[in-house]
Motif scaffolding. Structure first.
Motif, PDB file in Angstrom:
ATOM      1  N   TYR A 244       0.757  -1.248   0.000  1.00  0.00           N
ATOM      2  CA  TYR A 244       0.000   0.000   0.000  1.00  0.00           C
ATOM      3  C   TYR A 244       0.790   1.301   0.000  1.00  0.00           C
ATOM      4  O   TYR A 244       0.548   2.163  -0.822  1.00  0.00           O
ATOM      5  CB  TYR A 244      -1.056  -0.032   1.106  1.00  0.00           C
ATOM      6  CG  TYR A 244      -2.082  -1.072   0.749  1.00  0.00           C
ATOM      7  CD1 TYR A 244      -2.939  -0.862  -0.325  1.00  0.00           C
ATOM      8  CD2 TYR A 244      -2.128  -2.302   1.380  1.00  0.00           C
ATOM      9  CE1 TYR A 244      -3.836  -1.833  -0.733  1.00  0.00           C
ATOM     10  CE2 TYR A 244      -3.024  -3.282   0.982  1.00  0.00           C
ATOM     11  CZ  TYR A 244      -3.872  -3.033  -0.075  1.00  0.00           C
ATOM     12  OH  TYR A 244      -4.738  -3.999  -0.495  1.00  0.00           O
ATOM     13  N   ASP A 245       1.725   1.452   0.924  1.00  0.00           N
ATOM     14  CA  ASP A 245       2.336   2.786   1.002  1.00  0.00           C
ATOM     15  C   ASP A 245       3.814   2.794   0.645  1.00  0.00           C
ATOM     16  O   ASP A 245       4.485   3.790   0.788  1.00  0.00           O
ATOM     17  CB  ASP A 245       2.129   3.344   2.420  1.00  0.00           C
ATOM     18  CG  ASP A 245       0.637   3.431   2.731  1.00  0.00           C
ATOM     19  OD1 ASP A 245      -0.112   3.952   1.876  1.00  0.00           O
ATOM     20  OD2 ASP A 245       0.220   2.932   3.794  1.00  0.00           O
TER      21      ASP A 245
ATOM     22  N   LYS B 290      -5.727  -1.293  -6.174  1.00  0.00           N
ATOM     23  CA  LYS B 290      -5.066  -0.997  -4.898  1.00  0.00           C
ATOM     24  C   LYS B 290      -5.759   0.163  -4.185  1.00  0.00           C
ATOM     25  O   LYS B 290      -5.963   0.137  -2.972  1.00  0.00           O
ATOM     26  CB  LYS B 290      -3.601  -0.642  -5.192  1.00  0.00           C
ATOM     27  CG  LYS B 290      -2.688  -0.927  -4.064  1.00  0.00           C
ATOM     28  CD  LYS B 290      -1.269  -1.122  -4.521  1.00  0.00           C
ATOM     29  CE  LYS B 290      -0.542   0.179  -4.711  1.00  0.00           C
ATOM     30  NZ  LYS B 290       0.908   0.004  -4.803  1.00  0.00           N
TER      31      LYS B 290
ATOM     32  N   LYS C 156      -0.093  -4.034   5.603  1.00  0.00           N
ATOM     33  CA  LYS C 156       0.585  -3.116   4.670  1.00  0.00           C
ATOM     34  C   LYS C 156       0.515  -3.626   3.237  1.00  0.00           C
ATOM     35  O   LYS C 156       1.029  -3.002   2.320  1.00  0.00           O
ATOM     36  CB  LYS C 156       2.053  -2.956   5.077  1.00  0.00           C
ATOM     37  CG  LYS C 156       2.241  -2.418   6.492  1.00  0.00           C
ATOM     38  CD  LYS C 156       2.166  -0.896   6.504  1.00  0.00           C
ATOM     39  CE  LYS C 156       2.498  -0.298   7.845  1.00  0.00           C
ATOM     40  NZ  LYS C 156       1.320  -0.157   8.726  1.00  0.00           N
TER      41      LYS C 156
ATOM     42  N   ARG D 253      -9.831  -1.408   3.292  1.00  0.00           N
ATOM     43  CA  ARG D 253      -8.998  -1.686   4.469  1.00  0.00           C
ATOM     44  C   ARG D 253      -9.286  -0.666   5.570  1.00  0.00           C
ATOM     45  O   ARG D 253      -9.404  -1.003   6.745  1.00  0.00           O
ATOM     46  CB  ARG D 253      -7.514  -1.614   4.054  1.00  0.00           C
ATOM     47  CG  ARG D 253      -6.540  -1.829   5.194  1.00  0.00           C
ATOM     48  CD  ARG D 253      -5.104  -1.631   4.765  1.00  0.00           C
ATOM     49  NE  ARG D 253      -4.813  -0.252   4.370  1.00  0.00           N
ATOM     50  CZ  ARG D 253      -3.604   0.282   4.335  1.00  0.00           C
ATOM     51  NH1 ARG D 253      -2.553  -0.445   4.654  1.00  0.00           N
ATOM     52  NH2 ARG D 253      -3.425   1.535   3.960  1.00  0.00           N
ATOM     53  N   ARG D 254      -9.438   0.598   5.157  1.00  0.00           N
ATOM     54  CA  ARG D 254      -9.702   1.656   6.134  1.00  0.00           C
ATOM     55  C   ARG D 254     -10.999   1.381   6.894  1.00  0.00           C
ATOM     56  O   ARG D 254     -11.058   1.503   8.116  1.00  0.00           O
ATOM     57  CB  ARG D 254      -9.786   3.015   5.403  1.00  0.00           C
ATOM     58  CG  ARG D 254      -9.789   4.226   6.321  1.00  0.00           C
ATOM     59  CD  ARG D 254     -10.175   5.506   5.569  1.00  0.00           C
ATOM     60  NE  ARG D 254     -11.531   5.472   5.024  1.00  0.00           N
ATOM     61  CZ  ARG D 254     -12.653   5.552   5.728  1.00  0.00           C
ATOM     62  NH1 ARG D 254     -12.607   5.692   7.034  1.00  0.00           N
ATOM     63  NH2 ARG D 254     -13.839   5.497   5.145  1.00  0.00           N
TER      64      ARG D 254
ATOM     65  N   LYS E   2      -7.537  -0.119  -0.568  1.00  0.00           N
ATOM     66  CA  LYS E   2      -7.083   0.753   0.519  1.00  0.00           C
ATOM     67  C   LYS E   2      -8.273   1.336   1.287  1.00  0.00           C
ATOM     68  O   LYS E   2      -8.280   1.377   2.513  1.00  0.00           O
ATOM     69  CB  LYS E   2      -6.246   1.887  -0.097  1.00  0.00           C
ATOM     70  CG  LYS E   2      -5.117   2.324   0.777  1.00  0.00           C
ATOM     71  CD  LYS E   2      -4.192   3.233   0.016  1.00  0.00           C
ATOM     72  CE  LYS E   2      -3.335   4.001   1.002  1.00  0.00           C
ATOM     73  NZ  LYS E   2      -2.356   4.848   0.360  1.00  0.00           N
TER      74      LYS E   2
END
Ligand SMILES: Cc1ncc(COP(=O)(O)O)c(C=O)c1O
Length: 393
Positions: A216-217, A295, A320, A302-303, A299
């Motif tokens: 992700y990041d 993605k 992650k 996921r949040r 994301k």
């Protein structure tokens, strides 16, 4: 189900269990309608340009076997993709094999590497296929419980486990971003593992990086970059390009190992599907960033899941990568993971996977896959809140 025949069938196979994920899924499948947060596959369609390439391949009569290791154009595309994305350097002709999904890549690899009685380190919790394949090879899995280290595989844990054994293991199976925990590793962590393993030059690392495009990041760092000589990198298009049903995996390995892997691959499948390989060329050449919109959607999902789990005060490490969240059962609850998930499916019509499906270290946890629509996830989280609050009363 305990069926048996009077034929003396292969003992390794008879002793294998049907995957607990499948067992649980079968068990709750009568609870319809059911929101399934169980599946390990993207809910997105395969990108249009990839489908078009496959149609063109069919119309062009690309219906013959390819070379055993795969069409050279696919292997060149895979080599270029791995170089551009992960700074890997593998020769298309002698160091890459196209397989029938990452599943066959893993089977080919483990069947080639292992002799009966070899030890194989498996960080636990783990994707259950590893265990089955090691046992089918008559080798011995040695589980390393990562639940005490935040599901991280640390150099210390590897070192201690190796030292506790009466001989050096043949291999270690690594998986990051991880199924079921979503944990992935920074470059420094990858280097730390590589350094530790380099002290055992006869050991091989099977590095399952099938979720590499779903970090992700940060960007994914392959073990093949830091431990090339001892690593077999497993990857594929199932997750990156939403192509689970197409069955296209990839093996990247040093030449002398690939030379042996090809023999196993040939015996198992001859070659991967030709039409799928043509789709794969398109995906790897013109779809290098196809995972990006997916993605972004993952994301957001996921949040939403993380927010609920945190509000419920459940112990969880933010994933992650990949599309799974592995959370602990509510503290103080005297219930197995299985019963917790079964009760949720039965009473609230939402399925999640009990943690023990991923090995003993997963007991006390449950896995949520957020490869489902945001709408379903939101509904499921409202129900989970209700369920946990009711159990706590
Ligand atoms: C960690 C891991 N490795 C391998 C696979 C198998 O991938 P494929 O569908 O390409 O065989 C999966 C599928 O869920 C997975 O989660």
């Amino acid at each position: 189900m305990n069926k048996t025949t009077h034929f003396n069938l292969n003992h390794q196979i008879r002793n294998l269990e049907i995957s607990k994920i499948r067992q649980f899924d079968d068990h709750v499948s009568t609870f319809e309608p059911l929101i399934r947060l169980t599946l390990g596959q993207p809910d997105f369609p395969t990108p249009e340009h990839v489908k078009e390439a496959a149609k063109k391949a069919i119309d062009s009569d690309y219906s013959f076997y390819t070379r055993t290791a795969g069409d050279i154009k696919l292997r060149e595309a895979a080599s270029a993709f791995a170089a551009a994305k992960y700074e890997l350097s593998y020769d298309p002709e002698s160091e890459i094999i196209a397989t029938v999904g990452a599943t066959e890549a893993l089977a080919t690899t483990l069947f080639t590497l292992l002799n009966p009685g070899d030890y194989v380190l498996i960080p636990s919790p783990f994707f259950s296929l590893y265990d089955s394949l090691v046992k089918m090879s008559q080798a011995t899995p040695v589980y390393m419980d990562t639940s005490e280290t935040g599901f991280m595989v640390t150099p210390d844990l590897i070192e201690k486990t190796i030292q506790s054994l009466d001989k050096t293991p043949k291999a270690i199976i690594l998986n990051y971003p991880n199924n079921p925990t979503g944990i992935t590793w920074t470059e420094a962590e990858v280097k730390g593992i590589a350094l530790t393993l380099s002290n055992y030059p006869k050991m091989l690392a099977v590095s399952d990086e099938i979720y590499s495009e779903l970090v992700y990041d940060d960007t994914h760092v392959s073990l093949g970059k830091h431990l090339r000589d001892q690593t077999i990198v497993i990857n594929g298009l199932s997750k990156s390009h939403a192509m689970t049903g197409w069955r296209l995996g990839l093996i990247f390995a040093p030449e002398l190992i690939t030379f042996e892997l090809v023999k196993t691959h040939q015996s198992l499948v001859t070659s991967a599907s030709t039409v799928t390989q043509y789709a794969g060329i398109e995906a790897l050449v013109n779809g290098q960033d196809d995972a990006l919109p997916m993605k972004a959607a993952y994301k957001e999902r996921r949040r939403v899941v993380m927010q609920t789990l945190q509000e419920l005060n459940l112990e969880v490490t933010e994933p992650k990568g990949a599309f799974y969240i592995f959370a602990a059962l509510p503290k103080g609850l005297k219930m197995s993971s299985y019963d917790f998930c079964y009760g949720f499916a039965e009473g609230y019509r939402v399925a999640m996977i009990p943690g023990d499906a991923f090995g003993a270290a997963g007991e006390g946890y449950f896995r949520i896959s957020y490869a489902s629509s945001l709408e379903d996830i939101k509904t499921a989280m409202v129900r989970l809140t209700d369920y946990v609050n009711t159990l706590r009363k």
